[in-house]
Write an enzyme that holds these catalytic residues in place. Sequence first.
Site, short mmCIF file in Angstrom:
data_model
loop_
_atom_site.label_atom_id
_atom_site.label_comp_id
_atom_site.label_asym_id
_atom_site.label_seq_id
_atom_site.Cartn_x
_atom_site.Cartn_y
_atom_site.Cartn_z
N GLY A 30 0.85 -1.19 0.00
CA GLY A 30 0.00 0.00 0.00
C GLY A 30 0.88 1.24 0.00
NE ARG A 31 -2.26 5.24 2.73
CZ ARG A 31 -3.56 4.95 2.83
NH1 ARG A 31 -4.41 5.43 1.97
NH2 ARG A 31 -4.01 4.20 3.83
CB ILE A 32 3.74 2.43 4.68
CG1 ILE A 32 2.98 3.62 5.32
CG2 ILE A 32 5.09 2.23 5.37
CD1 ILE A 32 2.50 3.39 6.74
CB THR B 193 7.02 -0.48 10.80
OG1 THR B 193 6.73 -0.68 9.41
CG2 THR B 193 8.51 -0.48 11.03
NE ARG C 263 -2.00 -0.57 14.74
CZ ARG C 263 -1.48 0.57 14.27
NH1 ARG C 263 -0.19 0.62 13.95
NH2 ARG C 263 -2.21 1.66 14.15
CD GLU D 96 2.34 -1.15 20.24
OE1 GLU D 96 1.96 0.04 20.27
OE2 GLU D 96 2.68 -1.72 19.20
CG HIS E 82 3.63 2.15 17.82
ND1 HIS E 82 2.51 1.38 17.97
CD2 HIS E 82 3.47 2.78 16.62
CE1 HIS E 82 1.72 1.52 16.92
NE2 HIS E 82 2.29 2.37 16.09
P1 NAP Z 1 -2.53 1.07 3.05
O1 NAP Z 1 -2.10 2.09 2.05
O2 NAP Z 1 -3.98 0.78 3.21
O3 NAP Z 1 -1.71 -0.27 2.73
C1 NAP Z 1 -2.02 -1.50 3.30
C2 NAP Z 1 -1.80 -2.58 2.25
O4 NAP Z 1 -2.02 -3.85 2.85
C3 NAP Z 1 -2.76 -2.47 1.06
O5 NAP Z 1 -2.03 -2.59 -0.14
C4 NAP Z 1 -3.69 -3.66 1.25
O6 NAP Z 1 -4.13 -4.23 0.04
C5 NAP Z 1 -2.77 -4.65 1.95
N1 NAP Z 1 -3.56 -5.65 2.66
C6 NAP Z 1 -4.74 -5.52 3.32
N2 NAP Z 1 -5.15 -6.70 3.80
C7 NAP Z 1 -4.22 -7.61 3.42
C8 NAP Z 1 -4.10 -9.00 3.58
N3 NAP Z 1 -5.05 -9.72 4.23
N4 NAP Z 1 -3.01 -9.61 3.07
C9 NAP Z 1 -2.08 -8.91 2.38
N5 NAP Z 1 -2.14 -7.59 2.17
C10 NAP Z 1 -3.20 -6.94 2.70
O7 NAP Z 1 -2.02 1.47 4.51
P2 NAP Z 1 -0.68 2.28 4.91
O8 NAP Z 1 -0.98 3.73 5.00
O9 NAP Z 1 0.43 1.82 4.04
O10 NAP Z 1 -0.48 1.73 6.41
C11 NAP Z 1 -0.29 0.35 6.65
C12 NAP Z 1 -0.31 0.02 8.12
O11 NAP Z 1 0.89 0.49 8.73
C13 NAP Z 1 -1.42 0.71 8.94
O12 NAP Z 1 -2.63 0.00 8.87
C14 NAP Z 1 -0.84 0.73 10.33
O13 NAP Z 1 -1.26 -0.41 11.06
C15 NAP Z 1 0.66 0.66 10.12
N6 NAP Z 1 1.36 1.91 10.53
C16 NAP Z 1 2.24 1.86 11.56
C17 NAP Z 1 2.95 3.00 11.92
C18 NAP Z 1 3.93 2.97 13.04
O14 NAP Z 1 4.06 3.98 13.72
N7 NAP Z 1 4.65 1.90 13.26
C19 NAP Z 1 2.73 4.20 11.24
C20 NAP Z 1 1.82 4.21 10.20
C21 NAP Z 1 1.14 3.05 9.84
P3 NAP Z 1 -5.19 -3.51 -0.94
O15 NAP Z 1 -4.38 -2.46 -1.65
O16 NAP Z 1 -5.68 -4.58 -1.81
O17 NAP Z 1 -6.23 -2.90 -0.05
C1 GLV Z 2 0.48 4.32 13.65
O1 GLV Z 2 0.75 3.26 14.07
C2 GLV Z 2 -0.56 4.58 12.72
O2 GLV Z 2 -1.32 3.65 12.41
O3 GLV Z 2 -0.66 5.73 12.26
#
Ligand code: NAP
Ligand code: GLV
Length: 327
Positions: free
Chosen positions: A157-159, A237, A239, A268, A287
């Site tokens: 996805g985005r990240i 990074t 969950r 956490e 985190h």
């Molecule tokens: P995003 O753009 O929605 O990307 C998530 C990706 O995961 C999408 O491409 C999605 O596929 C894919 N996905 C969903 N369900 C799946 C599955 N069952 N198997 C395989 N792939 C799957 O979200 P993002 O903005 O990149 O953020 C991702 C996650 O990072 C967040 O949900 C959050 O938990 C975590 N995060 C953590 C921090 C931190 O501080 N550590 C910070 C920011 C985010 P589709 O494209 O088909 O929907």
């Molecule tokens: C951080 O973990 C977030 O999901 O923005």
Amino acid sequence: MVTRPRVYITRRIPQEALHIVARHCDFEVWDRDEPVDPAVLAEKIREVDGLLTLLTDAVTEDLLARARRLRVIAQMAVGYDNIDVEAATRRGIVVTNTPGVLTESTADLAFALLLAAARQLPQAERSLREGRWTTWRPMEFTGQDVHGAVLGIIGLGRIGAAVARRAAGFGMQVIYYSRSRKLDLEAALGCRYVDLPTLLGEADFVSIHCPLTPETHHLIGEPELRRMKPTAVLINTARGAIVDEAALVRALREGWIWAAGLDVYHREPLPADHPLLGLERVVALPHIGSASIRTRTRMACLAAENLVAVLTGQRPPTPVNWTDPAP
Ligand code: NAP
Ligand code: GLV
């Protein structure tokens, strides 16, 4: 006199975001550094029109059942697995999150963690600080090469895509597994789609970037860790609960994989006596994926904009469960 919407904000957030809320709403803040007391939140939710929440707040069906006039839950995070979105939707409550504004900072951190775990940077720094650097030893703190290695991204996805872009600069080959194929990204980033078992078997680094959902809970458990190379490094990074932590401890102890770089955990904050912290090849962060001053401020402001939009009858910029009103 028109009454202004009432809002509860579950933690201190940057002033810029409070100014956005203050222009349209009356608000109260849980004015401490610790998470809001659940009993206090259970009282506050009865009397407010909007909540601004953090990922440390459990917004459950039971909590939502107490709300009388709540119209919006604006989460200051992109992940919203702490919120029962289905229960909120049933009650007509809009949920919003903060995607996009944190993508690059979180990808920076994921890549920093990958480098740190591969080359044992915190371990080497600890040794120097503790006076254990007595000579140059040929094989001390030797790690895994990042350049030229295969990076497997779970959730492009985005990240995930932002991490893949960074990997190109290190001459890495990128493979990915995601819920759906991304032909545009495959062309733009030169990455290759594979199924999960293939990714785990081929990757030198596995980096997790999917959300926590019922489908991804323990997506990486004992069978998946056993498929990885003994020289592989796991980076999480996303969950904590996407990885079976007990299996990860065994994998590291018994050498099924080489190292792990973690920013997120089942529970956490991670207790200081957690078995993961007794393992030399674990790099553990509290985190801090999105924790740059600019990004955290932008997240708070976006959450405030979402909150105000719903309370003033507008479409919020980044909704999770919005449906346009019928014409
Ligand atoms: P995003 O753009 O929605 O990307 C998530 C990706 O995961 C999408 O491409 C999605 O596929 C894919 N996905 C969903 N369900 C799946 C599955 N069952 N198997 C395989 N792939 C799957 O979200 P993002 O903005 O990149 O953020 C991702 C996650 O990072 C967040 O949900 C959050 O938990 C975590 N995060 C953590 C921090 C931190 O501080 N550590 C910070 C920011 C985010 P589709 O494209 O088909 O929907
Ligand atoms: C951080 O973990 C977030 O999901 O923005």
